[in-house]
Design an enzyme around this catalytic site. Structure first.
Site, short mmCIF file in Angstrom:
data_model
loop_
_atom_site.label_atom_id
_atom_site.label_comp_id
_atom_site.label_asym_id
_atom_site.label_seq_id
_atom_site.Cartn_x
_atom_site.Cartn_y
_atom_site.Cartn_z
N HIS A 153 0.90 20.83 16.23
CA HIS A 153 0.49 20.40 14.89
C HIS A 153 1.53 19.56 14.16
O HIS A 153 1.26 19.03 13.09
CB HIS A 153 0.18 21.61 14.01
CG HIS A 153 1.41 22.32 13.52
ND1 HIS A 153 2.10 23.21 14.28
CD2 HIS A 153 2.07 22.23 12.35
CE1 HIS A 153 3.13 23.67 13.60
NE2 HIS A 153 3.15 23.09 12.43
C1 UD1 Z 1 2.15 22.15 7.03
C2 UD1 Z 1 3.67 22.02 6.83
C3 UD1 Z 1 4.37 22.27 8.15
C4 UD1 Z 1 3.95 23.61 8.74
C5 UD1 Z 1 2.44 23.69 8.83
C6 UD1 Z 1 2.03 25.07 9.28
C7 UD1 Z 1 4.33 20.36 5.12
C8 UD1 Z 1 4.89 19.02 4.89
N1 UD1 Z 1 4.01 20.66 6.41
O1 UD1 Z 1 1.75 21.15 7.93
O2 UD1 Z 1 5.77 22.30 7.93
O3 UD1 Z 1 4.52 23.73 10.04
O4 UD1 Z 1 1.85 23.43 7.54
O5 UD1 Z 1 0.76 25.10 9.80
O6 UD1 Z 1 4.18 21.12 4.21
N2 UD1 Z 1 -6.17 20.75 6.89
C9 UD1 Z 1 -7.42 21.29 6.94
N3 UD1 Z 1 -7.59 22.56 6.49
C10 UD1 Z 1 -6.58 23.31 5.98
C11 UD1 Z 1 -5.31 22.75 5.92
C12 UD1 Z 1 -5.11 21.47 6.38
O7 UD1 Z 1 -8.37 20.65 7.39
O8 UD1 Z 1 -6.81 24.48 5.61
C13 UD1 Z 1 -5.96 19.38 7.41
C14 UD1 Z 1 -6.11 18.29 6.38
O9 UD1 Z 1 -6.67 17.18 7.02
C15 UD1 Z 1 -4.69 17.99 6.02
C16 UD1 Z 1 -3.95 18.21 7.33
O10 UD1 Z 1 -4.62 19.29 7.94
O11 UD1 Z 1 -4.51 16.69 5.53
C17 UD1 Z 1 -2.49 18.55 7.17
O12 UD1 Z 1 -2.30 19.66 6.30
P1 UD1 Z 1 -0.93 19.83 5.50
O13 UD1 Z 1 -0.93 21.12 4.80
O14 UD1 Z 1 -0.64 18.62 4.69
O15 UD1 Z 1 0.17 19.83 6.62
P2 UD1 Z 1 0.26 20.65 7.97
O16 UD1 Z 1 0.19 19.67 9.08
O17 UD1 Z 1 -0.70 21.77 7.95
N1 UDP Z 2 -0.68 31.30 14.22
C1 UDP Z 2 -1.88 31.98 14.08
N2 UDP Z 2 -3.01 31.39 14.61
C2 UDP Z 2 -2.99 30.21 15.26
C3 UDP Z 2 -1.75 29.53 15.39
C4 UDP Z 2 -0.62 30.10 14.84
O1 UDP Z 2 -1.93 33.06 13.51
O2 UDP Z 2 -4.06 29.74 15.70
C5 UDP Z 2 0.52 31.91 13.63
C6 UDP Z 2 1.64 32.10 14.61
O3 UDP Z 2 1.49 33.31 15.31
C7 UDP Z 2 2.86 32.06 13.71
C8 UDP Z 2 2.45 31.08 12.63
O4 UDP Z 2 1.03 31.01 12.67
O5 UDP Z 2 3.07 33.33 13.12
C9 UDP Z 2 3.05 29.74 12.91
O6 UDP Z 2 2.47 28.81 12.07
P1 UDP Z 2 2.42 27.26 12.41
O7 UDP Z 2 2.60 27.04 13.86
O8 UDP Z 2 1.21 26.74 11.77
O9 UDP Z 2 3.64 26.69 11.56
P2 UDP Z 2 5.22 26.60 11.77
O10 UDP Z 2 5.73 27.93 12.17
O11 UDP Z 2 5.48 25.53 12.78
O12 UDP Z 2 5.71 26.15 10.44
#
Ligand code: UD1
Ligand code: UDP
Length: 361
Positions: free
Chosen positions: A206
């Site tokens: 991601h």
């Molecule tokens: C964010 C964090 C990242 C973290 C990740 C965990 C920032 C800059 N990034 O990244 O550090 O590792 O969360 O998962 O804060 N979207 C949906 N549904 C949701 C949420 C997001 O469809 O519930 C889609 C949207 O298209 C959105 C994109 O995912 O634009 C990215 O979501 P965003 O929260 O901006 O960043 P993440 O990639 O999730």
């Molecule tokens: N996780 C989850 N379901 C998923 C993928 C990840 O519950 O389908 C959990 C995972 O076990 C961990 C956390 O989400 O505890 C990690 O989040 P993510 O990878 O989104 O973000 P990051 O840690 O890179 O910020």
């Protein structure tokens, strides 16, 4: 009674806050939880509150997605209003997301003390949005909860005084310990996906540097597709990656026989992690969970903040620049074990955080 205002908004923050909220309650602190709404799909948010036994957030800001500036700016304004209305003694932020940045900045401008869980992590790569978020959050925080020795050293080198830094261990380790037996008892995901323990690879992707770079994304998907010819490969797909893949049929085809599933809840994720032969990921949290559950890991990045696991041999970095390189790294990692160690504390990081907050504020 100390009043803690917790700001969370993204999937890993719900998981990190769960043991800490429990410890705050045990310590007799008052907590107001603010959910920024950064993650909003039920599978990215509600499922964690339900499964981890967390109370619904007292304040939901419903910010949703956006560009960095737009999303962070709207959070900043809304969190400022919330702080002004609720008069906390300290604002508690987690990790390195835009919700972390907004929470820390809003509190700093209002001169409310800030405590940062997961302080001191550095990738030394400022092209990552997370690196900017964590540097700024650390800079304005009064109390820095460092998960590792490396994090303590980074903060010390940046000139932070020893009395602002508390080495706590990692709250994700606490969460893994608290919920593993529930995962064993309640998750049915292995049966429903017809998976056999030790006979499949688990992947997550991601990170913006991978999803937003078409070449890197192509390499990662191609490598998973290649691996899926010889192994069962399961990919719970983050919505960010889903958006990219679904915009392009050609990318979907690269995945071959990979079993693509929606994001799963935490208990199912633990169950998938514990029985995998290998984890391939660009997630910060999943890298550590691989180690907690004794599974080798390949991290699809150029660098990692969790360098202890590279040193112990549980994790190895593989920049996704060529399909063959990723496939070779994955094949080589299956069946390997790392060294013993306890880099993430004793599973009492949350209690140490609650005690520190109670004694300082
Ligand atoms: C964010 C964090 C990242 C973290 C990740 C965990 C920032 C800059 N990034 O990244 O550090 O590792 O969360 O998962 O804060 N979207 C949906 N549904 C949701 C949420 C997001 O469809 O519930 C889609 C949207 O298209 C959105 C994109 O995912 O634009 C990215 O979501 P965003 O929260 O901006 O960043 P993440 O990639 O999730
Ligand atoms: N996780 C989850 N379901 C998923 C993928 C990840 O519950 O389908 C959990 C995972 O076990 C961990 C956390 O989400 O505890 C990690 O989040 P993510 O990878 O989104 O973000 P990051 O840690 O890179 O910020």
């Amino acid at each position: 009674m100390t009043h803690v205002l917790t700001v969370i908004g993204a999937r890993p923050q719900f998981i990190k806050a769960s043991p800490v909220s429990r410890a705050l309650r045990a310590q007799g602190l008052q907590e107001t939880v603010v959910h920024t709404g950064q993650h909003y799909d039920a599978s990215m948010s509600q499922v964690f509150f339900d499964e981890l036994g967390m109370d619904p957030p007292q304040v939901h800001l419903d910010i949703g997605s956006g560009t960095h500036g737009d999303q962070t700016g709207r959070m900043l304004a809304a969190i400022e209003r919330t702080i002004l209305a609720s008069h906390p003694d300290v604002v508690l932020v987690y990790g390195d997301t835009n919700s972390t940045l907004a929470g820390a900045l809003a509190a700093a401008k209002l001169r409310v003390p800030i405590a940062h869980v997961e302080a001191g992590l550095r990738s030394w790569n400022r092209a990552m949005p997370e690196e900017i978020n964590r540097i700024v959050a650390d800079a304005v925080s009064d109390l820095l909860f460092a998960p590792t020795l490396v994090a303590v050293e980074n903060l010390t080198q940046e000139g932070r005084p020893a009395d602002a830094i508390v080495r706590t261990g990692d709250v994700m380790f606490d969460a893994a310990l608290q919920h593993s037996s529930a995962a064993d008892a309640r998750s049915t995901i292995l049966a429903s996906l017809a998976l056999t323990k030790g006979r499949y690879l688990l992947a997550t992707v991601h990170r913006a540097e991978n999803t937003d770079d078409p070449e890197r994304l192509r390499v990662i998907l191609g490598a998973l597709g290649d691996l899926s010819r010889r192994h069962v490969v399961v990919l719970p797909l983050h919505p960010r990656t889903r958006t990219h893949i679904h915009a392009n049929d050609e990318l979907l085809a690269l995945l071959g026989d990979t079993q693509v599933i929606p994001p799963v809840g935490y208990l199912d994720m633990i169950a998938l992690e514990r029985s995998a032969a290998l984890i391939v990921t660009d997630s910060g949290g999943v890298q550590k969970e691989a180690y907690f559950h004794g599974v080798p890991c390949v991290t699809l990045r150029n660098e990692t903040e969790w360098t202890e696991l590279i040193a112990l041999g549980w994790n190895r970095l593989c920049p996704p620049d060529r399909v063959e390189r990723v496939v070779a790294a994955a094949e080589a990692a299956v069946g390997t074990l790392g060294l013993q160690g306890s880099p993430y504390g004793d599973g009492n990081a949350s209690a140490l955080i609650a005690q520190s907050l109670a004694s300082r504020f």
